[in-house]
Design an enzyme around this catalytic site. Sequence first.
Site, mmCIF file in Angstrom:
data_model
loop_
_atom_site.group_PDB
_atom_site.id
_atom_site.type_symbol
_atom_site.label_atom_id
_atom_site.label_comp_id
_atom_site.label_asym_id
_atom_site.label_seq_id
_atom_site.Cartn_x
_atom_site.Cartn_y
_atom_site.Cartn_z
ATOM 1 N N LYS A 165 0.852 -1.194 0.000
ATOM 2 C CA LYS A 165 0.000 0.000 0.000
ATOM 3 C C LYS A 165 0.882 1.235 0.000
ATOM 4 O O LYS A 165 1.171 1.819 1.045
ATOM 5 C CB LYS A 165 -0.904 -0.001 1.245
HETATM 6 N N1 PMP Z 1 -7.676 -2.486 -2.691
HETATM 7 C C1 PMP Z 1 -7.165 -1.266 -2.462
HETATM 8 C C2 PMP Z 1 -6.471 -0.564 -3.573
HETATM 9 C C3 PMP Z 1 -7.288 -0.665 -1.203
HETATM 10 O O1 PMP Z 1 -6.780 0.536 -0.964
HETATM 11 C C4 PMP Z 1 -7.982 -1.350 -0.170
HETATM 12 C C5 PMP Z 1 -8.171 -0.719 1.167
HETATM 13 N N2 PMP Z 1 -7.128 -1.020 2.048
HETATM 14 C C6 PMP Z 1 -8.491 -2.627 -0.462
HETATM 15 C C7 PMP Z 1 -8.321 -3.164 -1.728
HETATM 16 C C8 PMP Z 1 -9.172 -3.441 0.597
HETATM 17 O O2 PMP Z 1 -8.212 -3.942 1.494
HETATM 18 P P1 PMP Z 1 -8.559 -4.212 3.022
HETATM 19 O O3 PMP Z 1 -9.692 -5.159 3.029
HETATM 20 O O4 PMP Z 1 -7.334 -4.783 3.606
HETATM 21 O O5 PMP Z 1 -8.931 -2.905 3.605
#
Ligand code: PMP
Length: 312
Positions: A165
Amino acid sequence: MGVHSLEQYRPDSVAYHQGEYRPLEQCHINIMTHALQYGTMVFGGMRAYWNADSQQLYVFRLKDHVERLLRSAHIMQMQSPLGKDEMAEVLLELARRNNAGCNLYFRPFIYKSALQLSPRLHDVKDDFSCYVIRLDDYLDMNRGLRVMVSSWRRIDENIIPTRAKVAGGYANSALAKSEAVQNGFDEAIFLDSRGMVSEGSAENLFLVRDGQLITPHLASSVLEGITRRSVIDIARHLGLPVLERDVARSELYIADELFFSGTGAQIAWITEVDRRRVGSGQIGDWTERIRQAFLLGVTGRHADFRQWVTPV
Ligand code: PMP
């Protein structure tokens, strides 16, 4: 439409910055900060849910969020000033200090804090910070979302790894989200560089077709979502077979059910994609069952998923 706003900024909420717990209004960085100039920051997004029945706050998948953040940092050659256990303890302490009987959202991040000119990863000092805001629903949960396939392609593994991220990668998300909202939709769905379905601007994507739950596999330039993993666990628990595979755009149009998953989005159902109605246009049976189990799980009410939550 997104239901979040600037009202979430509470200057007196307690944040962690430069090794100390401080009021958010006292957390600043210099304009020369490397992370600000180049997007060299990796972040997490984690929730804690207030259970009014037991008057208890539960952090959702604390260890998984800490581990993913540290893995993002490793990909970006960052040195976290805090180890896994120390970071988990800081996040728990922030939950304690900000516990006000409501749902919280945590934004922990590791960033290149040095005041340095050139875009690079090595030999630039890193630091860790985290702020906390109150957050209920990020997307409107009371109705289905109307989404469009974005004209922007998802960044891929060899451009900026989507598995990490990385702040800089979110310029890609911002382009797609604004295109969608400015065209009257709620959210965007990205295709990857091969033209296969990837994910939303900040959500993973699921389809139900012919009694199977399908989601783009991890080589489709998606984030390894923690909610994604939880949805897969719930589906298997409910007896719904799960397939991680390539998904073509036109499959979105003929899916029986379609929904997003994410820390912010939670389980958000989709009623329309590229102006084609999804299924009956109402929330699907499987989506509803998964959502109910998820909402029980995050508030510590699901006996089979108690290991997901840490009481504060
Ligand atoms: N894809 C992206 C690009 C994101 O930013 C997020 C949010 N964190 C998600 C998917 C979902 O991930 P998570 O379930 O870990 O929040």
